[in-house]
Design an enzyme around this catalytic site. Sequence first.
Site, PDB file in Angstrom:
ATOM      1  N   ASP A 161      -1.364  -4.798  -2.708  1.00 24.31           N
ATOM      2  CA  ASP A 161      -2.857  -4.867  -3.268  1.00 24.31           C
ATOM      3  C   ASP A 161      -3.057  -3.465  -3.857  1.00 24.31           C
ATOM      4  O   ASP A 161      -2.195  -3.283  -4.887  1.00 24.31           O
ATOM      5  CB  ASP A 161      -3.630  -4.765  -1.992  1.00 24.31           C
ATOM      6  CG  ASP A 161      -5.271  -5.214  -2.321  1.00 24.31           C
ATOM      7  OD1 ASP A 161      -5.385  -5.558  -3.169  1.00 24.31           O
ATOM      8  OD2 ASP A 161      -6.085  -5.090  -1.455  1.00 24.31           O
ATOM      9  N   ASP A 165      -7.065   2.689  -2.392  1.00 23.96           N
ATOM     10  CA  ASP A 165      -8.396   2.054  -2.394  1.00 23.96           C
ATOM     11  C   ASP A 165      -9.376   2.672  -1.484  1.00 23.96           C
ATOM     12  O   ASP A 165      -8.914   3.106  -0.238  1.00 23.96           O
ATOM     13  CB  ASP A 165      -8.391   0.452  -1.809  1.00 23.96           C
ATOM     14  CG  ASP A 165      -7.719  -0.333  -3.240  1.00 23.96           C
ATOM     15  OD1 ASP A 165      -7.285   0.190  -3.895  1.00 23.96           O
ATOM     16  OD2 ASP A 165      -7.715  -1.468  -2.726  1.00 23.96           O
ATOM     17  N   ARG A 217      -7.570  -1.262 -12.927  1.00 28.64           N
ATOM     18  CA  ARG A 217      -8.307  -0.207 -11.673  1.00 28.64           C
ATOM     19  C   ARG A 217      -7.927   1.080 -11.606  1.00 28.64           C
ATOM     20  O   ARG A 217      -7.466   1.697 -10.876  1.00 28.64           O
ATOM     21  CB  ARG A 217      -7.968  -0.873 -10.174  1.00 28.64           C
ATOM     22  CG  ARG A 217      -8.272  -2.519 -10.106  1.00 28.64           C
ATOM     23  CD  ARG A 217      -8.234  -2.934  -8.639  1.00 28.64           C
ATOM     24  NE  ARG A 217      -8.866  -4.130  -8.704  1.00 28.64           N
ATOM     25  CZ  ARG A 217      -8.872  -5.225  -7.754  1.00 28.64           C
ATOM     26  NH1 ARG A 217      -8.341  -4.614  -6.382  1.00 28.64           N
ATOM     27  NH2 ARG A 217      -9.159  -6.207  -7.528  1.00 28.64           N
TER      28      ARG A 217
END
Length: 344
Positions: A161, A165, A217
């Site tokens: 992932d 984050d 991202r």
Amino acid sequence: MRGTVDTDRTCADHATGGYTLEAYLAAYDPAVWGRDTVPSGPLEEARAASAARQSAHIRLKVGSDTTIVGLGKNARVRGVNLHVDKADNVIIRNVHFEDTADCFPKWDPTDGAEGNWNSLYDNISVTGSTHVWVDHNTFSDGDNPDSGQPRYFDRPYQVHDGQLDITNAADFVTASWNRFSGHDKTMLIGSTNNPANDTGKLKVTVHHNHFDDVLQRLPRVRFGQVHVYNNYYEIPDASAFQYALGVGVQSQIVAENNFFRLGRAVDPADLLYNWGGTTLTAGGNVLRVGGRAAPVDLVAVHNAARDPDLGTDAGWTPVLHTAVEPARTVDRSVSRHAGAGEIR
């Protein structure tokens, strides 16, 4: 910390309930299961149970008033998720983070037009926490890169992932002088389009980071006031690259004095992607494609090639930051000093 923090178990050690990847693929092949509903039944239950066993082993909580500093140049965290959850005053510096791989990704045929494999773990997850500084670390997939994963159901088998984050109403977070390399989903700020928790939160500073051959991202933002300055973006490969800055719902990104070095086939219009946002403030950024660096208006380039247009005023002016250096010097300073082992 000194040396390597690693997991001592394999994926087979976590598997339970009769789970095997081969059986899972056979049961939920779209030709058998279809594409209209998410997997359910014994094999999905076995996958979830296996995932829970892995999570209990590799997810390490980081509490308030904690400093994690790697000693020397080779401190390493491999295969482990550091979870900074509902904590305050946390510092993480000078560590190599590698390959926090999910042994049991979930297949979701309803995710997008073709379905997607979804994995669970980041190298560092910051959730509901405040005053967090992530500085001078190196993030990679080690010898298990995203680019080396197989495809199942004609979709990439995603075992990683994010690398860093920042979600669930986290606030006052700084990511500085880190190196992010060879990865797909790099940094997500704000995890859903639901404003219930994140409105007024997610104030994040992203500066002097080296984004090297990463796909998307960089960061992707929802809701937050995010100051992105003096970062060095090296994007050589157009075939895999998706976008740099993701302009999400109610995001307020100020992007200034960043250096973008692109391969000749990479379209500068792809540096921004509109995920439902409306504005982005950009200034002082430079672009190099082959020859010398030249000024680039990120919003104008995006608007000339993509619809709908983005506005140019994010609605705020950053005041809490270090000195902003000229963009033309960023490639040199960041490439020399970002990452673990480079604390001066």
